[in-house]
Write an enzyme that holds these catalytic residues in place. Sequence first.
Site, mmCIF file in Angstrom:
data_model
loop_
_atom_site.group_PDB
_atom_site.id
_atom_site.type_symbol
_atom_site.label_atom_id
_atom_site.label_comp_id
_atom_site.label_asym_id
_atom_site.label_seq_id
_atom_site.Cartn_x
_atom_site.Cartn_y
_atom_site.Cartn_z
ATOM 1 N N GLY A 203 0.750 -1.324 0.014
ATOM 2 C CA GLY A 203 0.033 0.097 -0.144
ATOM 3 C C GLY A 203 0.649 1.263 0.014
ATOM 4 N N TYR B 111 -2.204 1.716 -11.821
ATOM 5 C CA TYR B 111 -3.016 3.003 -12.236
ATOM 6 C C TYR B 111 -4.209 2.515 -12.800
ATOM 7 C CZ TYR B 111 1.784 4.548 -11.967
ATOM 8 O OH TYR B 111 3.338 4.808 -11.464
#
Length: 168
Positions: free
Chosen positions: A99, A135
């Site tokens: 993360g 992304y």
Amino acid sequence: MPAPAVHIRAAERQDASALFALIRDLAQYERLSAAVTGSEELLAAELFGQEPVAQALVADVAGETVGFAVFFPTFSTFRSQRGIWLEDLYVAPEHRRAGIGHALLSHVAWLALERGCARLEWSALEWNEPALRFYEQLRAEHMEQWRTLRLEGDALQDLATAANRAES
């Protein structure tokens, strides 16, 4: 046992060494090591000097800098608003999938909104499938109609010389 917490913060001059080491790691990952012609000193001068040209965030885990984001302001003439260009986002391989990349990019997005920016933009290498998937999960739009272009070295010098001749 839970993973150590990540701390995202603005980079400071004393981070230049760790930041430049990560930049070299990024260049190696992107198969662009020969393109790294800067130095820790030049990086520090440009990021932390009297007139900084860009900003950096660093990600610390257990006191170690393991990632970074470097970005700078842009402007959209069509929207008549500022934006942010994310020059590089990198997390050391041993810290990926925890993360940290998301936390860095999220912080840049937060800064963009705080500063009244209309957009956050960046480019990614076509072969970097892990980054492209990351992304896409964020709902980033792939701008297929646009190509990134660059002038540097002799080509930049030649074009600048042409401008000087035109002004004479």
